[in-house]
Design a protein around this motif. Structure first.
Motif, PDB file in Angstrom:
ATOM      1  N   ALA A  66      -7.470  -3.623   3.217  1.00 23.56           N
ATOM      2  CA  ALA A  66      -6.410  -2.610   3.041  1.00 23.56           C
ATOM      3  C   ALA A  66      -5.773  -1.854   4.255  1.00 23.56           C
ATOM      4  CB  ALA A  66      -6.783  -1.567   1.845  1.00 23.56           C
ATOM      5  N   CYS A  67      -4.523  -1.693   4.084  1.00 19.33           N
ATOM      6  CA  CYS A  67      -3.886  -0.942   4.991  1.00 19.33           C
ATOM      7  C   CYS A  67      -4.674   0.363   5.391  1.00 19.33           C
ATOM      8  CB  CYS A  67      -2.616  -0.696   4.792  1.00 19.33           C
ATOM      9  SG  CYS A  67      -1.555   0.207   6.018  1.00 19.33           S
ATOM     10  N   ILE A  68      -4.926   0.753   6.749  1.00 18.98           N
ATOM     11  CA  ILE A  68      -5.307   2.061   7.149  1.00 18.98           C
ATOM     12  C   ILE A  68      -4.322   3.002   7.039  1.00 18.98           C
ATOM     13  CG2 ILE A  68      -7.232   0.876   8.535  1.00 18.98           C
ATOM     14  CD1 ILE A  68      -5.613   1.775  11.123  1.00 18.98           C
ATOM     15  N   GLY A  69      -3.133   2.738   6.981  1.00 17.54           N
ATOM     16  CA  GLY A  69      -2.119   3.837   6.940  1.00 17.54           C
ATOM     17  C   GLY A  69      -1.869   4.335   5.507  1.00 17.54           C
ATOM     18  N   TYR A  70      -2.454   3.670   4.592  1.00 22.24           N
ATOM     19  CA  TYR A  70      -2.071   3.867   2.987  1.00 22.24           C
ATOM     20  C   TYR A  70      -2.291   5.305   2.640  1.00 22.24           C
ATOM     21  CZ  TYR A  70      -3.055   4.076  -2.105  1.00 22.24           C
ATOM     22  OH  TYR A  70      -3.010   4.352  -3.280  1.00 22.24           O
ATOM     23  N   ARG A  71      -3.388   5.769   2.949  1.00 17.65           N
ATOM     24  CA  ARG A  71      -3.646   7.425   2.694  1.00 17.65           C
ATOM     25  C   ARG A  71      -2.547   8.092   3.327  1.00 17.65           C
ATOM     26  NH1 ARG A  71      -7.264   8.095  -1.048  1.00 17.65           N
ATOM     27  NH2 ARG A  71      -9.083   6.627  -1.147  1.00 17.65           N
ATOM     28  N   PHE A  72      -2.542   8.144   4.573  1.00 17.80           N
ATOM     29  CA  PHE A  72      -1.506   8.826   5.381  1.00 17.80           C
ATOM     30  C   PHE A  72      -0.164   8.775   4.856  1.00 17.80           C
ATOM     31  CE2 PHE A  72       1.393   9.060   9.039  1.00 17.80           C
ATOM     32  CZ  PHE A  72       1.278  10.379   9.516  1.00 17.80           C
ATOM     33  N   SER A  73       0.370   7.582   4.665  1.00 17.84           N
ATOM     34  CA  SER A  73       1.646   7.546   3.969  1.00 17.84           C
ATOM     35  C   SER A  73       1.640   8.138   2.695  1.00 17.84           C
ATOM     36  CB  SER A  73       1.885   5.925   4.033  1.00 17.84           C
ATOM     37  OG  SER A  73       1.224   5.291   2.787  1.00 17.84           O
ATOM     38  N   LEU A  74       0.798   8.127   2.018  1.00 17.39           N
ATOM     39  CA  LEU A  74       0.769   8.984   0.747  1.00 17.39           C
ATOM     40  C   LEU A  74       0.946  10.665   0.973  1.00 17.39           C
ATOM     41  CD1 LEU A  74      -1.697   7.669  -1.674  1.00 17.39           C
ATOM     42  CD2 LEU A  74       0.504   7.350  -1.809  1.00 17.39           C
ATOM     43  N   VAL A  75       0.348  10.815   2.096  1.00 19.24           N
ATOM     44  CA  VAL A  75       0.458  12.352   2.531  1.00 19.24           C
ATOM     45  C   VAL A  75       1.727  12.700   2.869  1.00 19.24           C
ATOM     46  CG1 VAL A  75      -0.489  14.146   4.145  1.00 19.24           C
ATOM     47  CG2 VAL A  75      -2.148  12.775   2.731  1.00 19.24           C
ATOM     48  N   VAL A  76       2.312  11.929   3.758  1.00 17.58           N
ATOM     49  CA  VAL A  76       3.655  12.094   4.352  1.00 17.58           C
ATOM     50  C   VAL A  76       4.643  12.079   3.329  1.00 17.58           C
ATOM     51  CG1 VAL A  76       5.496  10.772   5.754  1.00 17.58           C
ATOM     52  CG2 VAL A  76       3.183  10.953   6.657  1.00 17.58           C
TER      53      VAL A  76
END
Length: 102
Positions: free
Chosen positions: A35-45
């Motif tokens: 899975a994309c490692i930026g998934y959770r970061f993008s949700l926070v953004v």
């Protein structure tokens, strides 16, 4: 070479529907061990952006409350009783908020 090609998402392969994940079928974040490692970061953004927008504006219905009805399906959605063929809609008036930003 052009890297961003939005037309590649017009016809997604059928095999994609079996990929696990919240938005796995869109091939953006996928799911599982790769899975994309930026998934959770993008949700926070996105949450921070939504919080900022909601806080910066005052929202008010642009139509009388009695004109808003719930359209039932798999998901309930707002619609206007006066415009039944208009689809899902919820007209809002947006005004800058008077809250002082600190």
């Amino acid at each position: 070479m052009r890297f961003y090609r939005p037309e590649r998402w017009e016809k997604v392969p059928e095999a994609v529907s079996s990929i696990p994940g919240v938005w796995g079928h869109m091939l953006t974040f996928l799911g599982g061990p790769r899975a994309c490692i930026g998934y959770r970061f993008s949700l926070v953004v996105m949450k921070a952006l939504l919080f900022t927008l909601v806080r910066a504006f005052e929202m008010e219905l642009a139509v009388p409350v009695l004109d808003v009805v719930m359209k039932r399906g798999i998901v309930s959605r707002p619609a206007l009783a006066s415009d039944s063929k208009g689809g899902n809609q919820l007209p809002l008036l947006l005004r800058p908020s008077d809250v002082v930003q600190s």
